[in-house]
Design a protein around this motif. Structure first.
Motif, mmCIF file in Angstrom:
data_model
loop_
_atom_site.group_PDB
_atom_site.id
_atom_site.type_symbol
_atom_site.label_atom_id
_atom_site.label_comp_id
_atom_site.label_asym_id
_atom_site.label_seq_id
_atom_site.Cartn_x
_atom_site.Cartn_y
_atom_site.Cartn_z
ATOM 1 N N ASP A 61 -12.110 2.310 7.587
ATOM 2 C CA ASP A 61 -11.899 0.867 7.560
ATOM 3 C C ASP A 61 -13.111 0.090 8.050
ATOM 4 O OD1 ASP A 61 -9.207 0.687 6.553
ATOM 5 O OD2 ASP A 61 -8.532 1.554 8.435
ATOM 6 N N CYS A 70 -5.835 -7.295 3.707
ATOM 7 C CA CYS A 70 -5.153 -6.501 2.687
ATOM 8 C C CYS A 70 -4.942 -7.359 1.451
ATOM 9 C CB CYS A 70 -3.828 -5.945 3.204
ATOM 10 S SG CYS A 70 -2.592 -7.206 3.566
ATOM 11 N N PHE A 97 0.837 -1.196 0.000
ATOM 12 C CA PHE A 97 0.000 0.000 0.000
ATOM 13 C C PHE A 97 0.875 1.249 0.000
ATOM 14 C CE2 PHE A 97 -1.409 3.480 2.732
ATOM 15 C CZ PHE A 97 -2.516 3.923 2.028
ATOM 16 N N ASN A 124 -8.807 6.476 6.396
ATOM 17 C CA ASN A 124 -9.616 5.494 5.682
ATOM 18 C C ASN A 124 -10.729 5.008 6.593
ATOM 19 O OD1 ASN A 124 -9.666 4.116 3.079
ATOM 20 N ND2 ASN A 124 -9.477 2.232 4.257
ATOM 21 N N GLN A 156 -9.556 1.890 -1.909
ATOM 22 C CA GLN A 156 -9.484 2.986 -0.940
ATOM 23 C C GLN A 156 -8.906 4.271 -1.540
ATOM 24 O OE1 GLN A 156 -6.585 3.097 2.202
ATOM 25 N NE2 GLN A 156 -6.016 0.962 1.829
ATOM 26 N N ASP A 199 -7.747 -2.799 -0.310
ATOM 27 C CA ASP A 199 -6.767 -1.761 -0.664
ATOM 28 C C ASP A 199 -6.860 -1.380 -2.135
ATOM 29 O OD1 ASP A 199 -5.687 -1.504 1.877
ATOM 30 O OD2 ASP A 199 -4.020 -2.878 1.470
#
Length: 331
Positions: A160, A247, A74, A158, A290, A275
């Motif tokens: 999440d 992820c 990321f 973010n 994201q 991601d």
């Protein structure tokens, strides 16, 4: 007003020139109330401390990219997007790797010589406390934070929790009812938040679907190998319809395990990451996007505005972006 000097700041602040000098060069030796008063006057007067050894060099200069996890895919994708934004503004990245030290103030106590080389800083993952805040203030370095909650500087976060929730909703609507999960080790990364996991489990709870963490959840390292090992361990004891990975990197490791074992994706088990890194698109992995380029643009814009004096150096605004589902072949 002409060039601002220490005498101007001292007179406006009601302190001595030596006190102003200590605030700039050794702030820990000055009480916090006096420090804040001097910082406020510096902002009001538009004072910028000269940081550069070569005042005649061209361009805006370098931006420190401070991260505790430089090997994250990321992070690498973010850097690629960020570099494109910075280059168009004559700004260039300088990587500062804290080597998994998440306390920025602790890292700065050991390594801060790079501060004289940069015009601004972007902080990834590290915790910014008052000591770190004062360090940036005394060096007059504008700061933006990424995925780091910070009451002192501009931050891009973010969502999440909603990302995890929406991932579960997507898989549910596709008809999957039995779920596994692969998550990173809590002691390896992002100890402050397990929101992707909590959001996913919240949706299952609302649908009345039981979830046994002992049987259906596997922790591992954030790596292809970690995802591979975790998928092997999970599928040896449980047979889910779909596996949600914290992820994309771990999910791609899971894809490799399934390929080696002849497990058909998504016919036997669906896989979903989080991601939407570049590798996820190449692997046709379903995931949660994201908006990495948008985040890079946001922090770049903030840094540029701060350097041009359009924003105060201390700008505690938080922007939160909610990921969206990207459906590909693994679901």
């Amino acid at each position: 007003m002409g060039k601002i000097n220490l005498k101007d700041i001292a007179e406006r602040s009601g302190v001595s020139i030596s006190t102003v000098s200590r605030v700039i060069n050794d702030p820990d030796q000055v009480n916090i109330e006096t420090r804040e008063a001097v910082y406020q006057v510096m902002r009001e007067l538009g004072y910028r401390r000269s940081l550069k050894k070569n005042e005649n060099r061209q361009g805006k200069g370098a931006v420190a990219l401070i991260t505790s996890h430089s090997d994250s895919e990321f992070f690498m994708d973010f850097i690629i997007a960020l570099q494109q934004e910075l280059a168009s503004r004559n700004l260039y990245p300088l990587l500062i790797d804290t080597r998994e030290e998440e306390s920025l103030s602790l890292f700065l106590s050991r390594n801060s010589s790079w501060a004289d080389l940069v015009d601004a800083a972007i902080v990834f993952f590290c915790h910014i406390d008052e000591i770190a805040r004062d360090f940036f203030k005394e060096h007059n370095i504008p700061v933006a934070a990424v995925h780091t909650r910070c009451p002192y500087f501009y931050a891009v976060m973010n969502n999440d929790y909603m990302g995890g929730y929406d991932a579960a909703s997507f898989l549910w609507n596709k008809g999957y009812r039995s779920f596994g999960m692969v998550y990173w080790r809590e002691d390896q990364f992002d100890r402050k938040s397990m929101d992707r996991k909590l959001g996913f489990l919240r949706f299952l709870e609302e649908k009345g679907i039981p979830f046994s963490e002992q049987k259906q959840l596997q922790y591992s390292d954030i790596s292809l190998e970690g995802g591979y090992r975790a998928t092997a361990a999970l599928l040896e004891r449980y047979s889910p319809d779909a596996v949600f990975y914290a992820c994309d990197t771990m999910a791609i490791g899971g894809m490799e395990y399934c390929r080696e074992k002849g497990i058909s994706i998504p016919e036997e088990v669906a896989l979903m990451g989080f991601d939407d890194i570049r590798m996820a698109e190449a692997m046709n992995l379903s995931t949660m996007n994201q908006f990495i380029p948008a985040k890079a643009r946001s922090v770049s814009n903030h840094i540029l505005q701060a350097l041009e004096g359009a924003l105060p150096g201390e700008f505690p605004e938080e922007v939160t972006i909610t990921p969206i589902v990207v459906e590909r072949q693994t679901s």
